[in-house]
Enzyme design. Structure first.
Site, PDB file in Angstrom:
ATOM      1  N   TYR A 300      44.382  35.038  41.540  1.00  0.00           N
ATOM      2  CA  TYR A 300      42.853  35.720  41.493  1.00  0.00           C
ATOM      3  C   TYR A 300      43.007  35.591  39.756  1.00  0.00           C
ATOM      4  O   TYR A 300      43.413  35.669  38.583  1.00  0.00           O
ATOM      5  CB  TYR A 300      42.947  37.499  41.178  1.00  0.00           C
ATOM      6  CG  TYR A 300      41.455  37.681  41.877  1.00  0.00           C
ATOM      7  CD1 TYR A 300      40.455  38.123  41.884  1.00  0.00           C
ATOM      8  CD2 TYR A 300      40.700  38.179  39.688  1.00  0.00           C
ATOM      9  CE1 TYR A 300      39.598  39.136  42.030  1.00  0.00           C
ATOM     10  CE2 TYR A 300      39.358  38.345  40.044  1.00  0.00           C
ATOM     11  CZ  TYR A 300      39.210  38.748  40.927  1.00  0.00           C
ATOM     12  OH  TYR A 300      37.596  39.677  40.951  1.00  0.00           O
ATOM     13  N   TYR A 358      33.616  31.033  43.141  1.00  0.00           N
ATOM     14  CA  TYR A 358      33.707  32.413  42.083  1.00  0.00           C
ATOM     15  C   TYR A 358      33.588  33.509  42.855  1.00  0.00           C
ATOM     16  O   TYR A 358      32.084  33.554  43.191  1.00  0.00           O
ATOM     17  CB  TYR A 358      33.174  33.674  40.598  1.00  0.00           C
ATOM     18  CG  TYR A 358      34.087  34.413  41.056  1.00  0.00           C
ATOM     19  CD1 TYR A 358      35.311  34.615  40.682  1.00  0.00           C
ATOM     20  CD2 TYR A 358      33.154  35.122  39.430  1.00  0.00           C
ATOM     21  CE1 TYR A 358      35.701  36.233  40.231  1.00  0.00           C
ATOM     22  CE2 TYR A 358      33.071  35.958  39.825  1.00  0.00           C
ATOM     23  CZ  TYR A 358      34.249  37.535  39.956  1.00  0.00           C
ATOM     24  OH  TYR A 358      34.883  38.463  39.296  1.00  0.00           O
TER      25      TYR A 358
END
Lengths: 405, 145
Positions: A300, A358
């Site tokens: 991430y 994202y």
């Protein structure tokens, strides 16, 4: 100790909308995008949407901030006849791989048979994620934070990055390398938002939004939806593609990380970390594996510095050695050999949140599935294990190991 | 990089809210006294203030006067006023408060060029009036006194 549910469930379907630059998805709605992603995931799995009977998500589905999706509206929108399981993992984006664990829990409890995990994100001007902390009315707790002008997640992470640089001599060149290495992986991704090579000069002249972090250290702001479908192994074998087996998954964390960067009270060494150590230890315990056993790591990357700290927390390198590890090229994917560089494990072969899109971590899960299926653009040769992480954020954060069937 | 003088953010437009757990801190700040929430039983400090002591679960709180000094634990350098978007150099700073067991305040640092700020630097509290009659503790280098 080996996890009792190891290799008993698998991700069998993946689906996504196009990825839009922030705000460009309008006039599409959250439910429109979420529905498209779910239907595509069903098609990918070879099941009907009517067979979905579980919904397991995270971040209270509130990442769109104004327009949320929820179980009932998705059922109504898509005509899902019934659900036997509906649950959300608390806190924020740190829960995305953990939501697959939640799906596994529902499946193993025989509450459901095909469970969808999704995120739909739309950042219209009135609710941009990047400024949401600063524009929200102060509550008694964040009255101790917001007046400082730390108005967005990137501002908050920059304070952690500074401490890491102070404690361990971490170099800004390491942040640049994380952005450049993962940008390289986005170049031939058809849906990636950033598909141009990133020069040193372009990086160094990128505006310093919160010193030590530059604009290019911040993830993209995008709109879109991604859904994946998890089911039990016996059903997974009848699906269209090779299953991505859930080999290990965990969420959680320790109080020393706790409210994390929404608080700034973490003791050293937790302050200069990603808060993932507890989850990493659990995952390696569950699986008997280590970071070095991973063939690819989907980490991430809302901010470049937090990739470095996760590499340390998961044990790709020792604590404090992230800068040297990254600078030695070990997160690179080598297209020629379809493998790692200098003994490293390729990171974010899809370009990540920094370069592809994202969608609050869901793209990392999709890439993990594709890597163990053997179907992705930057395919790691003979990929058996893929690590997927979510967060750092306030707890819980989470991680997932997918295994080739 | 060269930034020049760090300025605390203008008090006008800064709002806070309180609840019974946090209000004594802000009440003291209005009187230019720096305090922090301390457990009335085990003595552990916690900030922001909260109902229970995380060490011993006591609800007893005391609010001692602190020396008003501290050490920079970490910081960022920002260049835009978050309210207006105008160029405005400010330094959000995490300060470990002297007289506590590492209770921290997140605030602004002024009275120094931003590029000269260092972790470990000693700082002293200053006061910045904000909206609704509240006062925000901010910091300046001890050397600047």
């Amino acid at each position: 100790m080996t996890w009792v549910n190891q290799d008993k469930c698998a991700i069998v379907g993946i689906g996504a909308t196009d990825y839009y630059v922030r705000g460009k998805s309008w006039p599409r709605t959250i439910n429109d995008m979420a529905g498209e992603a779910i239907l595509k995931a069903c098609e990918d799995a070879g099941i009907s949407v009517n067979q979905i009977d579980g919904i397991a998500y995270y971040s209270t589905a509130g990442a769109g901030y104004l327009d949320k999706f929820d179980t009932a509206s998705l059922m109504e929108t898509l005509g899902i006849p019934y659900v036997g399981f509906s649950a959300t993992l608390t806190s924020g984006g740190g829960g995305c791989p953990g939501a697959i664990g939640l799906a596994t829990a529902g499946l193993m409890n025989q509450d459901c048979t095909y469970t969808v995990t999704l995120m739909a994100l739309q950042q219209l001007p009135q609710h941009r994620l990047g400024v949401v902390f600063g524009s929200s009315a102060p509550n008694p707790e964040n009255s101790f934070l917001q007046p400082s002008g730390l108005v967005g997640p990137g501002h908050l992470m920059s304070v952690l990055a500074r401490r890491h640089m102070h404690l361990y001599g971490t170099q800004p060149e390491a942040f640049k390398e994380i952005v450049q290495a993962t940008r390289e992986n986005a170049l031939d991704r058809p849906k990636a938002v950033r598909r141009k090579p990133l020069s040193d000069e372009e990086y160094w002249t990128s505006p310093m939004l919160a010193d030590p972090l530059r604009r290019l250290d911040f993830c993209l702001e995008t709109d879109g939806a991604v859904a994946v479908i998890t089911t039990t192994m016996d059903r997974a074998r009848d699906c269209r593609h090779k299953p991505a087996v859930v080999h290990g998954v965990a969420h959680g964390g320790t109080r020393e990380w706790g409210r994390a960067f929404a608080w700034m009270g973490m003791p050293d060494p937790d302050f200069a970390s990603s808060g993932h150590k507890f989850v990493a230890d659990r995952i390696w315990n569950q699986t008997g594996l280590t970071a070095k056993d991973m063939d690819v790591a989907l980490i991430y990357d809302h901010f470049s510095s937090m990739v470095l700290m996760q590499l340390e927390d998961y044990g790709f390198c020792e604590k404090g050695e992230g800068s040297d590890y990254v600078l030695s090229g070990k997160i690179r994917y080598d297209k020629a050999t379809r493998g790692g560089v200098n003994g490293g494990v390729p990171v974010n072969t899809h370009g990540g949140n920094l370069n592809e899109a994202y969608i609050i971590g869901m793209t990392h899960i999709v890439e993990g599935v594709e890597q163990v299926r053997g179907t992705t653009v930057n395919q790691v040769e003979d990929c058996e294990f893929a690590l997927v992480t979510g967060g750092p954020a306030s707890l819980p954060v989470s991680g997932l190991v997918l295994r080739r069937a | 990089m060269s930034y020049g003088p760090a300025r605390v953010l203008p008090g006008e437009g800064i709002k806070i809210t309180t609840n019974p757990d946090t209000e004594p801190f802000w009440g003291a700040a209005r009187e230019r006294r720096l305090t922090a929430c301390q457990c009335g039983d085990c003595g552990h400090f916690r900030m922001p203030p909260s109902p229970f002591c995380p060490k011993c679960q006591s609800t007893r709180k005391v609010w001692p006067d602190l020396p008003g000094t501290g050490t920079i634990f970490s910081f960022a350098i920002c260049s835009k006023n978050p309210r207006t978007g105008e160029d405005y150099v400010y330094v959000p700073v995490v300060v470990s408060l002297d007289g506590t067991d590492d209770a921290r305040l997140v605030s602004n640092l002024g009275g120094i060029n931003a590029e000269d700020v260092r972790i470990g630097q000693k700082v002293e509290v200053d006061w910045n009036p904000i909206d609704d009659g509240w006062v925000l503790p901010v910091f300046k280098p001890v050397e600047a006194l």
